[in-house]
Scaffold this motif. Structure first.
Motif, PDB file in Angstrom:
ATOM      1  N   ARG A 221       0.825  -1.202   0.000  1.00 31.23           N
ATOM      2  CA  ARG A 221       0.000   0.000   0.000  1.00 31.23           C
ATOM      3  C   ARG A 221       0.861   1.254   0.000  1.00 31.23           C
ATOM      4  N   ASP A 222       0.232   2.371  -0.263  1.00 32.15           N
ATOM      5  CA  ASP A 222       0.919   3.645  -0.400  1.00 32.15           C
ATOM      6  C   ASP A 222       1.691   4.014   0.858  1.00 32.15           C
ATOM      7  N   VAL A 223       2.875   4.577   0.671  1.00 29.33           N
ATOM      8  CA  VAL A 223       3.669   5.105   1.778  1.00 29.33           C
ATOM      9  C   VAL A 223       3.826   6.605   1.572  1.00 29.33           C
ATOM     10  N   ALA A 224       3.687   7.366   2.653  1.00 26.80           N
ATOM     11  CA  ALA A 224       3.643   8.827   2.537  1.00 26.80           C
ATOM     12  C   ALA A 224       4.863   9.532   3.106  1.00 26.80           C
ATOM     13  N   SER A 225       5.771   8.785   3.744  1.00 22.25           N
ATOM     14  CA  SER A 225       6.919   9.429   4.376  1.00 22.25           C
ATOM     15  C   SER A 225       8.091   8.460   4.419  1.00 22.25           C
ATOM     16  N   GLY A 231       9.142   1.321   7.482  1.00 19.65           N
ATOM     17  CA  GLY A 231       8.182   0.343   7.973  1.00 19.65           C
ATOM     18  C   GLY A 231       7.808  -0.662   6.893  1.00 19.65           C
ATOM     19  N   MET A 232       7.645  -0.177   5.675  1.00 23.51           N
ATOM     20  CA  MET A 232       7.336  -1.060   4.558  1.00 23.51           C
ATOM     21  C   MET A 232       8.475  -2.046   4.311  1.00 23.51           C
ATOM     22  N   ARG A 233       9.716  -1.559   4.363  1.00 24.91           N
ATOM     23  CA  ARG A 233      10.860  -2.444   4.124  1.00 24.91           C
ATOM     24  C   ARG A 233      10.946  -3.531   5.184  1.00 24.91           C
ATOM     25  N   ARG A 234      10.652  -3.191   6.430  1.00 28.25           N
ATOM     26  CA  ARG A 234      10.665  -4.215   7.481  1.00 28.25           C
ATOM     27  C   ARG A 234       9.586  -5.265   7.233  1.00 28.25           C
ATOM     28  N   GLU A 235       8.412  -4.806   6.829  1.00 28.09           N
ATOM     29  CA  GLU A 235       7.331  -5.754   6.574  1.00 28.09           C
ATOM     30  C   GLU A 235       7.618  -6.623   5.346  1.00 28.09           C
ATOM     31  N   GLN A 241       0.633 -11.574   6.364  1.00 21.61           N
ATOM     32  CA  GLN A 241      -0.587 -11.753   5.579  1.00 21.61           C
ATOM     33  C   GLN A 241      -1.381 -10.458   5.501  1.00 21.61           C
ATOM     34  N   LYS A 242      -1.357  -9.678   6.593  1.00 19.09           N
ATOM     35  CA  LYS A 242      -2.056  -8.394   6.561  1.00 19.09           C
ATOM     36  C   LYS A 242      -1.328  -7.435   7.494  1.00 19.09           C
ATOM     37  N   GLY A 243      -0.359  -6.706   6.952  1.00 11.90           N
ATOM     38  CA  GLY A 243       0.395  -5.756   7.739  1.00 11.90           C
ATOM     39  C   GLY A 243      -0.102  -4.343   7.528  1.00 11.90           C
ATOM     40  N   THR A 244       0.623  -3.401   8.105  1.00 12.66           N
ATOM     41  CA  THR A 244       0.261  -1.995   7.942  1.00 12.66           C
ATOM     42  C   THR A 244       0.461  -1.536   6.503  1.00 12.66           C
ATOM     43  N   TYR A 245       1.525  -2.022   5.864  1.00  8.55           N
ATOM     44  CA  TYR A 245       1.860  -1.604   4.511  1.00  8.55           C
ATOM     45  C   TYR A 245       1.828  -2.757   3.506  1.00  8.55           C
TER      46      TYR A 245
END
Length: 307
Positions: A221-225, A231-235, A241-245
């Motif tokens: 999903r979209d990252v804004a900062s 956070g996306m790279r860690r996930e 299966q369903k993370g923040t990003y």
């Protein structure tokens, strides 16, 4: 008899010409067709089915394999030749994931002699792909990387272009639906894997199998900062299966609708769509692959070896 459909840009390589000559001296019946445009590969593959050829070998990169697959899928299932791969491209994502040899002679011998196994072929609307379809930022990078840079840096060209453009992307809004879920909002990356890697070795769907009847899907999903990016790279490392990003799932079909067009690649071949539906065609094609290839789940053999 086997038919080698050879990308014209690779036809003059000395190692390749030597490999073809040596295979013929060893008794293999090998007919060669050289392409001069992308459409030639699909046409030659379809013609091979009409000619009763049992085995078609795609000689080129992932794009050549893609075109050959589309030609083979036009052939009625009972007449459809087996597919072998002679990797001659920059990335060779599918061939490397299958653990096929990279030298021309060894790869050609493998394509001629190894047994074939039935695999799934996904389709996006009226086009087929064998390895992976990507959408959003990843597809934008793949389609915008200059061919000269690909030749110079190999698969590393994609990483370089990605780094240069990382903060120039725009999100792609739309509605994503699949068997057991849906998502409304902005997408950064969408990967729909039958195979495991794209873009020169990026393992986007590392658990995918070619014969399990399911797409392995990665949706970012979209990252804004910058904080969101970390956070996306860690996930992406843990692949929740369903993370923040990051969201990962498997499904036999997937659809996307939007008011804007999204850049897409099918086996690295670019296109733009504001909506599409992907579905699986289970065990629709026989693919030559090593017995213990990591992309093959089942161990049954589709056809015997061909000489």
């Amino acid at each position: 008899m086997a038919r080698l459909i050879l990308n014209g840009k690779a036809a003059r390589r000395f190692a390749l010409r030597s490999a073809i000559s040596n295979c013929r001296k060893e008794g293999f019946s090998l007919d060669v067709r050289i392409t001069h445009s992308a459409e030639d590969a699909a046409h030659f593959a379809e013609q091979a089915g009409q000619d009763g050829i049992e085995r078609v070998i795609a000689g080129g990169g992932d794009g050549t394999v893609h075109q050959v697959v589309n030609g083979l899928m036009r052939v009625p299932a009972k007449q459809r030749p087996t597919l072998g791969i002679l990797p001659l491209g920059t990335a060779n994502d599918l061939a490397r994931s299958l653990s096929l040899p990279m030298s021309s002679y060894r790869a050609l011998i493998a394509a001629l002699t190894l047994s074939a196994r039935p695999i799934d072929i996904p389709s996006m609307d009226n086009r087929y792909f064998i390895n992976m379809a990507t959408g959003g930022f990843g597809a934008e990078i793949t389609s915008s990387t200059p061919k000269s840079l690909k030749r110079l840096l190999g698969g590393g060209a994609y990483s370089l272009i990605g780094a240069l453009r990382a903060w120039q992307y725009r999100p792609y809004p739309g509605r994503l639906e699949w068997e057991n879920g849906e998502h409304d909002g902005n997408l950064f990356v969408l990967a729909m894997g039958n195979g495991i890697s794209a873009g020169g070795g990026l393992r986007l769907t590392p658990d995918a199998k070619l014969d399990d009847g399911l797409l392995d899907v990665l949706a970012v999903r979209d990252v804004a900062s910058l904080r969101d990016m970390w956070g996306m790279r860690r996930e992406l490392q843990s692949r929740p299966q369903k993370g923040t990003y990051v969201e990962t799932f498997r499904s036999a079909w997937l659809s996307f609708e939007s008011d804007e067009t999204m850049p897409l690649t099918l086996d690295g071949e670019p296109c733009w769509k504001d909506g599409f539906k992907v579905k699986m065609n289970p065990l629709a094609l026989s693919l030559v692959a090593p017995l213990h290839s990591p992309l093959i789940k089942a161990r049954h053999v589709a056809t015997s070896s061909s000489a």
